[in-house]
Scaffold this active site. Structure first.
Site, short mmCIF file in Angstrom:
data_model
loop_
_atom_site.label_atom_id
_atom_site.label_comp_id
_atom_site.label_asym_id
_atom_site.label_seq_id
_atom_site.Cartn_x
_atom_site.Cartn_y
_atom_site.Cartn_z
N CYS A 1 2.68 1.65 -13.54
CA CYS A 1 2.22 1.15 -12.25
C CYS A 1 1.85 -0.32 -12.42
CB CYS A 1 1.04 1.95 -11.74
SG CYS A 1 0.40 1.35 -10.16
N GLU A 36 -26.68 4.31 5.68
CA GLU A 36 -25.46 4.96 5.17
C GLU A 36 -25.60 6.48 5.32
OE1 GLU A 36 -22.15 6.21 3.86
OE2 GLU A 36 -22.40 4.02 3.90
N CYS A 55 -11.54 -3.41 7.61
CA CYS A 55 -10.31 -3.14 6.84
C CYS A 55 -9.17 -2.71 7.76
CB CYS A 55 -10.57 -2.08 5.78
SG CYS A 55 -11.09 -0.48 6.45
#
Length: 462
Positions: free
Chosen positions: A174, A348, A420
């Site tokens: 990879c 969170e 993101c």
């Protein structure tokens, strides 16, 4: 041209759509085809047809685009990881910037937002600090393997064929993982082949070997190996740990996660430390973080520093401000900002992440960060402190609409939004835009050779 399902057509790719797929427009009708780039002329079969668009499967490239490059990785046309290797890196950055701009315009209806040039990744290969490989009792054969009758469809360990849950390509190398990771992967492959225990089968739910997760600390050049198995077999996994640590002194932690869950999830119900400690350490800027097998940490360490530097720049703290970080994870952003603010609060929902955040704060001797566990829409209203600056770093799905309303009610003077996903960023900014000026957006590339892009947006109260 009338496009019909299950029919094949010759199509010219004219653009790249968000999601990384090539776009053809025969007679103005959008057709999305994976693994194509602008300028390709392809033969593709229509697999899905809707009223206003269709999807096709690439059968053959009839004429290659002048933009097409040779991918470094031999698997890049088959695995789901790096589909953009055939595009030059500068061009990748142009498309990523454009996808952010177009999301603002077409999804958010935000026409005049300044989107800056993408901050590139320092490294475009060997940049990932975490890789997860799946085990399969019957690996997926690649085209050149199918031509060789002597090659058997036996054990494989690697990455999934896109769109499948049980088809795994046996990855020998990879390119986006540091080289030592490939050596570790090969040692694990050889050990499993020689063991008497089979790989787990996601269809029959039988077998022992499930996943191999590798984590690398860039700052300290140390490794964690996490072996995920279906049940406990201590003699076997200890032998594997011994082989790996003798061959590779950089390995400082070997873990065994054990799970009998039928879904393809690598998080164990039980966790055993086979060698060293149950964590490795990484450094971001001047701060050190503990990384356990299943804790979240940005996968591109150096680009993460670029991202957080931009968060600091936009926050522009003087040491007197109160900061609230929504979706604070393992505390990386609060800790990064801790020496610039008076007080930082993180919220969170994942309990283990909150535990890690508190430990990371202690590790760095930080006393002005406080972390709360729970759903933001439940915890945020109970906080008495009004923030001067709010950091928002949600998952890909963006903010819950109730959280957006609470943010608007609290009305901080400044918001720094880290995203993101350009699509959900645009949607959320549209909801905030009546009360906030969107000053600018800075994309930061953390995922070379993919369509993914991080962005940091600066919002000031009107």
């Amino acid at each position: 041209m009338s496009i019909k399902k299950r029919k094949a057509y010759e199509l010219e790719i004219t653009d790249l759509a968000f999601g990384g797929r090539g776009l053809a427009k025969p007679d103005g009708f959008p057709v999305f085809i994976d693994r194509c780039i602008p300028g390709d002329v392809v033969f593709a079969k229509i697999t899905k047809k809707k009223k206003s668009w269709a999807e096709g499967k690439l059968i053959k490239i009839l004429q290659e685009s002048s933009l097409r490059k040779e991918g470094k990785c031999q698997y890049c046309n088959f695995c789901g990881g790096c589909k953009w290797q055939q595009i030059g890196y500068d061009l990748q950055l142009e498309y990523k910037k454009r996808h952010v701009t177009e999301s603002m315009q077409h999804i958010g209806g935000l026409k005049d937002v300044l989107v800056k040039d993408v901050i590139p990744s320092d490294n475009i290969y060997e940049y990932r600090n975490k890789m997860e490989f799946s085990c399969s009792s019957k690996r997926w054969l690649l085209p050149w393997e199918l031509e060789n009758e002597e090659i058997k469809k036996d054990f494989g360990i690697g990455l999934h064929v896109p769109g499948t849950f049980d088809k795994v390509i046996d990855i020998k190398r990879c390119e986006i993982m540091p080289d030592l990771g490939n050596q570790i992967l090969d040692d694990v492959r050889n050990f499993i082949k020689e063991s008497d225990l089979p790989a787990y089968n996601l269809r029959t739910h039988e077998g022992f070997w499930r996943f191999l997760m590798l984590r690398h600390s860039v700052a300290f050049d140390t490794w964690m190996v996490n072996i995920v198995t279906t049940f406990k077999q201590m003699d076997v996994v200890r032998d594997l740990a011994s082989v790996l640590t003798q061959n590779h002194p950089q390995i400082k932690s070997v873990m065994n996660n054990i799970t009998d869950a039928k879904s393809g999830v690598s998080i164990g119900k039980e966790e055993i430390c086979l060698y060293g400690k149950d964590h490795i350490k990484e450094r971001l800027g001047k701060f050190v973080f503990k990384i356990s097998p299943n804790s979240f940490f940005q996968t591109n360490t150096r680009s993460c520093e670029n991202l957080y530097a931009k968060v600091s720049e936009y926050a522009a703290l003087t040491g007197k401000e109160t900061v609230i970080d929504l979706y604070s994870g393992t505390g990386t952003i609060p800790i990064w900002l801790s020496d610039q603010a008076k007080m930082v609060y993180g919220i969170e929902i994942v309990k283990s992440a909150v535990v890690d955040a508190k430990l990371n704060a202690q590790l760095n001797g930080i006393e002005n960060c406080e972390f709360f566990e729970g759903d933001i829409k439940d915890v945020l209203p109970g906080l008495k402190q009004k923030p001067d600056v709010m950091i928002i770093d949600p998952p890909r799905v963006g903010m819950h609409k109730d959280v957006v309303q609470q943010v608007l009610y609290i009305s901080p003077e400044k918001i720094v939004y880290v995203s993101c996903n350009p699509a959900t960023l645009a949607r959320d900014l549209e909801m905030l835009a009546p009360e906030y000026d969107i000053k600018e957006i800075q994309p930061v590339d953390m995922f070379p050779h993919t369509y993914h892009i991080e962005s940091v947006a600066l919002l000031l109260k009107k």
